[in-house]
Write a protein that holds these residues in place. Structure first.
Motif, PDB file in Angstrom:
ATOM      1  N   UNK A  23       0.828  -1.203   0.000  1.00  0.00           N
ATOM      2  CA  UNK A  23       0.000   0.000   0.000  1.00  0.00           C
ATOM      3  C   UNK A  23       0.868   1.260   0.000  1.00  0.00           C
ATOM      4  N   UNK A  24       1.952   1.242   0.777  1.00  0.00           N
ATOM      5  CA  UNK A  24       2.862   2.385   0.788  1.00  0.00           C
ATOM      6  C   UNK A  24       3.506   2.586  -0.577  1.00  0.00           C
ATOM      7  N   UNK A  25       3.838   1.496  -1.246  1.00  0.00           N
ATOM      8  CA  UNK A  25       4.416   1.588  -2.585  1.00  0.00           C
ATOM      9  C   UNK A  25       3.427   2.204  -3.563  1.00  0.00           C
ATOM     10  N   UNK A  26       2.173   1.806  -3.465  1.00  0.00           N
ATOM     11  CA  UNK A  26       1.148   2.348  -4.360  1.00  0.00           C
ATOM     12  C   UNK A  26       0.951   3.841  -4.124  1.00  0.00           C
ATOM     13  N   UNK A  27       1.012   4.261  -2.875  1.00  0.00           N
ATOM     14  CA  UNK A  27       0.749   5.661  -2.542  1.00  0.00           C
ATOM     15  C   UNK A  27       1.966   6.566  -2.743  1.00  0.00           C
ATOM     16  N   UNK A  28       3.152   5.988  -2.870  1.00  0.00           N
ATOM     17  CA  UNK A  28       4.361   6.799  -2.995  1.00  0.00           C
ATOM     18  C   UNK A  28       4.459   7.396  -4.394  1.00  0.00           C
ATOM     19  N   UNK A  29       4.889   8.664  -4.462  1.00  0.00           N
ATOM     20  CA  UNK A  29       5.087   9.345  -5.738  1.00  0.00           C
ATOM     21  C   UNK A  29       6.542   9.312  -6.198  1.00  0.00           C
ATOM     22  N   UNK A  30       7.434   8.864  -5.327  1.00  0.00           N
ATOM     23  CA  UNK A  30       8.848   8.766  -5.670  1.00  0.00           C
ATOM     24  C   UNK A  30       9.110   7.399  -6.311  1.00  0.00           C
ATOM     25  N   UNK A  31       9.643   7.416  -7.528  1.00  0.00           N
ATOM     26  CA  UNK A  31       9.811   6.163  -8.278  1.00  0.00           C
ATOM     27  C   UNK A  31      10.761   5.204  -7.561  1.00  0.00           C
ATOM     28  N   UNK A  32      11.907   5.714  -7.112  1.00  0.00           N
ATOM     29  CA  UNK A  32      12.862   4.853  -6.443  1.00  0.00           C
ATOM     30  C   UNK A  32      12.302   4.246  -5.177  1.00  0.00           C
ATOM     31  N   UNK A  33      11.635   5.068  -4.360  1.00  0.00           N
ATOM     32  CA  UNK A  33      11.033   4.570  -3.125  1.00  0.00           C
ATOM     33  C   UNK A  33       9.921   3.578  -3.428  1.00  0.00           C
ATOM     34  N   UNK A  34       9.151   3.860  -4.469  1.00  0.00           N
ATOM     35  CA  UNK A  34       8.056   2.958  -4.834  1.00  0.00           C
ATOM     36  C   UNK A  34       8.578   1.581  -5.229  1.00  0.00           C
ATOM     37  N   UNK A  35       9.673   1.542  -5.986  1.00  0.00           N
ATOM     38  CA  UNK A  35      10.263   0.268  -6.384  1.00  0.00           C
ATOM     39  C   UNK A  35      10.823  -0.485  -5.182  1.00  0.00           C
TER      40      UNK A  35
END
Length: 269
Positions: A149-161
């Protein structure tokens, strides 16, 4: 926003300290003493601003963790402990002495009262899962669900990955705990947790989309413009997340749109 303000103030204080330290030391004793006092004052001010920024970043990170459903081990904190922890964090933030931050904290604290019911429902859901499945499996699945869920909500590409990779690790670990049932349990846990939607999520989504419009059209927003915004929002397809490729009106009616929201709007006009 408050973090950026603390950051800019710290940078400005560091620059002032550097400038004071770069001054040539005078020849006379009074001049030397005066300039050294100026540098020491600038250094103390810079240390204070840096300390405030560090304290805010730490408290902000702790507040975000306290608001999440689960801790890093997949355990759900009881309501009383969570409320006491959040209250303590907010009180420490107020001691930073920032007027803008205190104003934001007052608004946040008043809105937080509506969330305690959400956490109580979360605890009921969690307890029902523990009654059906082993605790270790539920905790691992909970960690994977929260990271996803945090990955889906993150707008930072590196953090999302990175968050997506960590979520995948927990999902694989859950499947290894019960090779025959682990995958089925994981899916059921995710569906059960996804079904508990925050009542404010829809409002937050609308506010996030509406805020740029209000910021650029102050004093010019009337009912016609709001209706135009509503049309665009309802017919515009999501570009990321689990609803990517679908517009709100498509999700509501279960009918695919034949045209983009802009083409439909131009035809209507």
């Amino acid at each position: 926003m408050c973090g950026d303000r603390f950051y800019r103030k710290a940078l400005a204080a560091i620059a002032w300290e550097y400038e004071r330290g770069g001054l040539e030391v005078g020849r006379s004793e009074p001049v030397i003493h005066k300039r050294m006092e100026s540098y020491e004052a600038a250094k103390a001010a810079a240390d204070e601003q840096i300390s405030q920024y560090d304290q805010f970043c730490y408290l902000w990170a702790e507040l975000r963790k306290a608001l999440e459903w689960f801790d890093s081990a997949g355990r759900l904190q009881d309501g009383a402990s969570r409320k006491a922890e959040i209250t303590a964090i907010l009180e420490l933030m107020r001691e930073l002495g920032c007027a803008q931050l205190n104003q934001a904290l007052a608004s946040f604290a008043s809105g937080l009262e509506g969330y305690w019911g959400y956490y109580r429902r979360a605890e009921d859901v969690y307890q029902r899962l523990l009654q059906r499945y082993p605790r270790a499996v539920v905790e691992v699945c909970a960690c994977g669900w929260q990271l996803k869920r945090q990955s889906t909500n993150s707008k930072d590409y590196g953090l999302r990955k990175r968050l997506a990779q960590e979520a995948e690790f927990y999902n694989d670990y859950a499947a290894s705990l019960l090779p025959e049932q682990g995958e089925a349990i994981r899916k059921e846990v995710e569906e059960t947790l996804d079904a508990e939607v925050r009542s404010s999520s829809l409002v937050e989504n609308i506010n996030a989309a509406l805020r740029p419009l209000l910021a650029t059209c102050r004093g010019q927003v009337d009912q016609d413009m709001l209706e135009l915004f509503a049309y665009g929002h309802n017919h515009r397809r999501f570009v990321r997340g689990k609803r990517a490729g679908k517009a709100p009106i498509e999700i509501l009616t279960a009918k695919a749109l034949e045209k983009t929201w802009l083409d439909s709007l131009l035809e209507t006009a």
